[in-house]
Design a protein around this motif. Structure first.
Motif, PDB file in Angstrom:
ATOM      1  N   ALA A   1       3.821  10.799  -4.670  1.00  0.00           N
ATOM      2  CA  ALA A   1       2.791  10.038  -4.576  1.00  0.00           C
ATOM      3  C   ALA A   1       1.779  10.978  -3.699  1.00  0.00           C
ATOM      4  O   ALA A   1       0.692  10.918  -3.527  1.00  0.00           O
ATOM      5  CB  ALA A   1       2.867   8.884  -5.028  1.00  0.00           C
TER       6      ALA A   1
ATOM      7  N   TRP B   1       0.697  -1.153  -0.001  1.00  0.00           N
ATOM      8  CA  TRP B   1      -0.151   0.029   0.196  1.00  0.00           C
ATOM      9  C   TRP B   1       0.759   1.173   0.268  1.00  0.00           C
ATOM     10  O   TRP B   1       0.522   2.632  -0.602  1.00  0.00           O
ATOM     11  CB  TRP B   1      -1.326   0.059   1.418  1.00  0.00           C
TER      12      TRP B   1
ATOM     13  N   GLN C   1       3.164   1.638  -3.527  1.00  0.00           N
ATOM     14  CA  GLN C   1       2.744   2.247  -5.145  1.00  0.00           C
ATOM     15  C   GLN C   1       2.232   3.689  -4.841  1.00  0.00           C
ATOM     16  O   GLN C   1       1.202   4.016  -4.655  1.00  0.00           O
ATOM     17  CB  GLN C   1       2.119   1.036  -5.620  1.00  0.00           C
ATOM     18  N   SER C   2       2.670   4.530  -5.950  1.00  0.00           N
ATOM     19  CA  SER C   2       1.536   5.643  -6.373  1.00  0.00           C
ATOM     20  C   SER C   2       0.090   5.364  -6.338  1.00  0.00           C
ATOM     21  O   SER C   2      -0.135   6.768  -5.737  1.00  0.00           O
ATOM     22  CB  SER C   2       2.513   6.760  -6.911  1.00  0.00           C
ATOM     23  N   SER C   3      -0.533   4.429  -6.199  1.00  0.00           N
ATOM     24  CA  SER C   3      -1.783   4.465  -6.828  1.00  0.00           C
ATOM     25  C   SER C   3      -2.797   4.244  -5.343  1.00  0.00           C
ATOM     26  O   SER C   3      -4.183   4.635  -5.975  1.00  0.00           O
ATOM     27  CB  SER C   3      -1.904   3.349  -7.805  1.00  0.00           C
ATOM     28  N   THR C   4      -1.825   3.556  -4.650  1.00  0.00           N
ATOM     29  CA  THR C   4      -2.571   3.505  -2.712  1.00  0.00           C
ATOM     30  C   THR C   4      -1.801   4.415  -1.828  1.00  0.00           C
ATOM     31  O   THR C   4      -2.756   4.231  -0.420  1.00  0.00           O
ATOM     32  CB  THR C   4      -2.101   2.202  -2.716  1.00  0.00           C
TER      33      THR C   4
END
Length: 311
Positions: free
Chosen positions: A258, A164, A167-170
């Motif tokens: 992020a 989590w 990574q940039s998405s989470t």
């Protein structure tokens, strides 16, 4: 009788002197502290504005004056705009969720459940935990082999397990969850105090008219705590603009920027990159944004209150 007459004359003399301005008011007593605190604050703001016009690393004896070049560079910096976008998303989600949880918790505990004091403590404890202590716990919790993924795997949701914070998405979503966990207690306490000021007869009348719990909460309690909501919105907006500790301690504002916020952006360019003038320009923009948001939210709160009174 003589003592009473003397006291009356002394009171009249004091009143006359006060009217003539012979006796000092409270201002002279607070003026020194006011001058020191306000003077220091505005001096720092002015000095930051001056540094924002320099190309300076913070230690060189001969900084170069560049005018508004730092601001021009700032407004064309995609990392700055990304940090501003993260700040807005962070504010909107955390404010909405914390407001919802805070008012629901306050309403539930105002109903007088058993062990109500214990519930209040449990809700408020995260507020007093230092971010430096909290950060390692959440890094482990949201790690690829952490406890959160372990729970997902053992309840049949292993497909959702992922790193989590890596990574940039989470990563931003994880930071938002941490903030909600840590600050909902403040929202709860303020709403609980605001509900304590509501006349119980109003709620009792609503009950007699057949209003249920949901209708009482939405049509009576919610409008009557609007002032608290406006105050919380102002504090949340300013707090989002100054957010630094949680994203820096948990993710170092990564991965790949992020979880970069304005606070971490200013620190990164000012200290590790030694671009003090550039960081000062970002600080001035942050100050203007904070003032603008605070004035806007307060003005909207007063406008709605005026409309409600007129209506």
């Amino acid at each position: 009788m003589a003592d009473a007459a003397v006291a009356v004359r002394a009171t009249r003399t004091t009143d006359r002197r006060r009217r003539r301005g012979l006796l000092p008011t409270g201002l002279p007593w607070v003026l020194p502290a006011l001058i020191v605190s306000a003077g220091l604050m505005y001096f720092c703001i002015g000095y930051t504005g001056y540094i924002s016009t320099l190309d300076w690393n913070g230690s060189a004896p001969d900084p170069q004056r560049v005018g508004f070049a730092n601001f021009t560079q700032l407004f064309t910096d995609p990392i700055f705009w990304g940090a501003l976008e993260h700040t807005v998303v962070f504010f909107v989600i955390t404010f909405v969720v914390q407001t919802f949880l805070g008012i629901v918790f306050a309403a539930l505990l105002h109903s007088g459940p058993k062990l109500g004091v214990l519930y209040r403590i449990v809700i408020f404890v995260p507020v007093v935990i230092a971010p430096a202590i909290m950060a390692p716990v959440f890094r482990q919790l949201f790690a690829a082999d952490g406890e959160f993924n372990w729970v997902l795997q053992h309840v049949g949701l292993g497909a959702l397990a992922q790193p989590w914070l890596a990574q940039s998405s989470t990563a931003l979503g994880a930071i938002i969850v941490i903030q909600i966990w840590g600050q909902t207690g403040v929202t709860f306490v303020l709403y609980f105090a605001a509900m304590s000021q509501i006349d119980p007869e109003i709620l009792e009348a609503a009950r007699l008219d057949g209003a249920g719990n949901f209708r009482t909460l939405t049509n009576i309690i919610w409008p009557m705590v609007r002032g608290t909501t406006v105050a919380l919105a102002t504090l949340s907006a300013i707090g989002a603009l100054k957010t630094f500790d949680v994203p820096y301690l948990v993710t170092l504002a990564g991965p790949n920027f992020a979880t970069e916020f304005l606070g971490t952006f200013i620190y990164r360019v000012s200290i590790p990159l030694a671009q003090v003038g550039y960081g000062s320009a970002a600080s001035i923009v942050l100050l203007l944004l904070a003032l603008g948001m605070a004035i806007t939210l307060q003005a909207q709160g007063r406008e709605r209150g005026t409309r409600r009174v007129r209506g």
